[in-house]
Motif scaffolding. Structure first.
Motif, short mmCIF file in Angstrom:
data_model
loop_
_atom_site.label_atom_id
_atom_site.label_comp_id
_atom_site.label_asym_id
_atom_site.label_seq_id
_atom_site.Cartn_x
_atom_site.Cartn_y
_atom_site.Cartn_z
N ILE A 175 41.97 34.06 42.25
CA ILE A 175 40.85 34.17 41.30
C ILE A 175 41.39 34.38 39.88
O ILE A 175 40.84 33.83 38.91
CB ILE A 175 39.90 35.31 41.72
N ALA A 176 42.49 35.13 39.76
CA ALA A 176 43.13 35.30 38.46
C ALA A 176 43.68 33.96 37.97
O ALA A 176 43.66 33.66 36.77
CB ALA A 176 44.24 36.35 38.54
N LYS A 177 44.16 33.15 38.89
CA LYS A 177 44.69 31.83 38.54
C LYS A 177 43.57 30.94 37.99
O LYS A 177 43.80 30.10 37.13
CB LYS A 177 45.34 31.17 39.75
N ASP A 178 42.34 31.14 38.51
CA ASP A 178 41.19 30.39 37.97
C ASP A 178 41.00 30.70 36.49
O ASP A 178 40.61 29.81 35.71
CB ASP A 178 39.91 30.77 38.73
N ILE A 179 41.26 31.96 36.11
CA ILE A 179 41.16 32.34 34.70
C ILE A 179 42.24 31.62 33.90
O ILE A 179 41.99 31.07 32.82
CB ILE A 179 41.31 33.87 34.53
N ASN A 200 33.78 38.32 34.78
CA ASN A 200 33.38 38.51 36.18
C ASN A 200 34.49 38.10 37.14
O ASN A 200 34.70 38.74 38.19
CB ASN A 200 32.12 37.69 36.48
N ALA A 201 35.22 37.05 36.78
CA ALA A 201 36.35 36.60 37.60
C ALA A 201 37.43 37.68 37.64
O ALA A 201 38.00 37.96 38.70
CB ALA A 201 36.91 35.29 37.06
N ALA A 202 37.71 38.28 36.50
CA ALA A 202 38.73 39.33 36.41
C ALA A 202 38.33 40.54 37.26
O ALA A 202 39.15 41.11 37.99
CB ALA A 202 38.94 39.75 34.96
N LYS A 203 37.06 40.93 37.18
CA LYS A 203 36.57 42.08 37.95
C LYS A 203 36.67 41.82 39.45
O LYS A 203 37.04 42.70 40.23
CB LYS A 203 35.13 42.39 37.57
N SER A 244 46.65 45.10 37.81
CA SER A 244 45.18 45.15 37.74
C SER A 244 44.71 45.85 36.47
O SER A 244 43.76 45.39 35.81
CB SER A 244 44.62 45.87 38.97
N THR A 245 45.37 46.96 36.13
CA THR A 245 45.03 47.70 34.91
C THR A 245 45.26 46.83 33.68
O THR A 245 44.44 46.81 32.75
CB THR A 245 45.88 48.98 34.80
N ASN A 246 46.36 46.09 33.70
CA ASN A 246 46.68 45.21 32.59
C ASN A 246 45.63 44.10 32.44
O ASN A 246 45.21 43.77 31.32
CB ASN A 246 48.06 44.58 32.80
N LEU A 247 45.19 43.53 33.57
CA LEU A 247 44.18 42.48 33.52
C LEU A 247 42.84 43.02 33.03
O LEU A 247 42.13 42.35 32.28
CB LEU A 247 44.00 41.85 34.92
N LEU A 248 42.52 44.26 33.42
CA LEU A 248 41.26 44.88 33.01
C LEU A 248 41.23 45.12 31.50
O LEU A 248 40.16 45.03 30.87
CB LEU A 248 41.07 46.20 33.74
N GLY A 255 46.47 37.49 29.90
CA GLY A 255 46.38 38.62 30.84
C GLY A 255 46.45 38.15 32.27
O GLY A 255 47.08 38.78 33.13
N ALA A 256 45.80 37.01 32.55
CA ALA A 256 45.80 36.43 33.90
C ALA A 256 47.20 35.94 34.28
O ALA A 256 47.62 36.08 35.43
CB ALA A 256 44.80 35.28 33.98
N LYS A 257 47.90 35.37 33.32
CA LYS A 257 49.27 34.89 33.57
C LYS A 257 50.18 36.06 33.94
O LYS A 257 50.99 35.96 34.87
CB LYS A 257 49.82 34.18 32.33
N LYS A 258 50.06 37.14 33.20
CA LYS A 258 50.88 38.33 33.47
C LYS A 258 50.54 38.91 34.83
O LYS A 258 51.42 39.32 35.60
CB LYS A 258 50.67 39.37 32.38
#
Length: 280
Positions: A175-179, A200-203, A244-248, A255-258
């Motif tokens: 799902i993060a890859k979708d971002i 919403n995808a990140a959450k 997860s904290t970093n993506l949030l 952020g999604a790449k990391k």
């Protein structure tokens, strides 16, 4: 020269990915307690996985052939190395051989391979463009490689937990890859990020990751593995938690790449934890 061309065509199966899938099966075999006495079953399971993974990669290229003319013109079908019809028939052949080989192991392996073959076909032809279903299909396929390793010797209890954790962690990562892929997907592929937004995808990605973290101590709590497993899996959990904290706090493509990079490292430590647990 003809032999060289034929060998070059085989890159459509993505041999490295096939070897990695077979390696995951070997890890599943080791975790389930497989030893030298059943190496023949492991070899058969690895070969089956290699062929079915190759079939999945090939059928994926077949259905993506029009998109690949623009995005990846160097791939075997758009570059003219292999015709779409030949690629399709080749994938069906690989699926068929894989199913036959799995039947020679046991009925559980046969069931897993039949389900995965259908999933790989449906993912390439339909699920990829349906939000969440594509992510779920990938999660099931990734998790089932570890399950398949245990099933090859008829032991799936511990591997069922690894299957579940791998499924959840892969869902979060996919799902993060979708971002990460949202720019290329908009207007062509329907994903959670394109349909419901990056936030919403990140959450949702974080939700599945936290769920995987919460369930990771299960093998220790159930008395399957000891303290060394718990210590090692804690390292994976901390990396997952940090990602997860970093993506949030960075809900964007970077952020999604990391998150993607960190989650791969975390999944590596999670596998090490299961290996440590099975050996200690």
């Amino acid at each position: 020269m003809k032999l060289k061309k034929k060998i070059k065509k085989l890159r459509i199966i993505r041999p490295f990915n096939c070897f990695m899938s077979a390696f995951a099966v070997s890890i599943g075999y080791l975790i389930a307690g497989g030893g030298f006495y059943s190496l023949s079953k492991l070899v058969l399971a690895d070969l089956t996985t290699f062929l079915v993974t190759g079939a999945g990669n090939t059928i994926n290229d077949y259905f993506d052939r029009e998109i690949d003319k623009i995005n990846s013109p160097y791939r075997p079908i758009p570059s003219g190395e292999i015709s779409p019809k030949s690629a399709y028939l080749f994938s069906i052949l690989l699926f068929s051989i894989g199913i036959i080989l799995s039947a020679a192991i046991n009925y559980i392996c046969l069931l897993i391979v039949v389900i995965n073959s259908f999933l790989l076909y449906l993912y390439a032809s339909k699920f990829k463009s349906i939000p969440f279903f594509g992510n779920l299909a990938v999660g099931v396929i990734v998790g089932s490689t570890f399950l398949f390793g245990g099933a090859s010797i008829g032991k799936i209890r511990t591997n069922l937990i690894l299957f579940g954790l791998a499924l959840l962690a892969t869902l979060g990562r996919e799902i993060a890859k979708d971002i990460e892929d949202i720019k290329g997907d908009q207007g062509s592929v329907n994903t959670i990020a394109t349909e419901y937004g990056i936030e919403n995808a990140a959450k949702l990605s974080i939700f599945f990751t936290i769920l995987a973290i919460s369930l990771s101590p299960l093998p220790y709590l159930l008395g399957i593995f000891g303290i060394y497993f718990l210590i090692t899996v804690a390292i994976a959990d901390l990396i997952f938690l940090y990602s997860s904290t970093n993506l949030l706090t960075s809900i964007n493509i970077e952020g999604a790449k990391k998150y993607q990079k960190l989650s791969k490292i975390a999944m590596f430590f999670a596998l090490i934890a299961f290996i440590v647990g099975s050996l200690s």
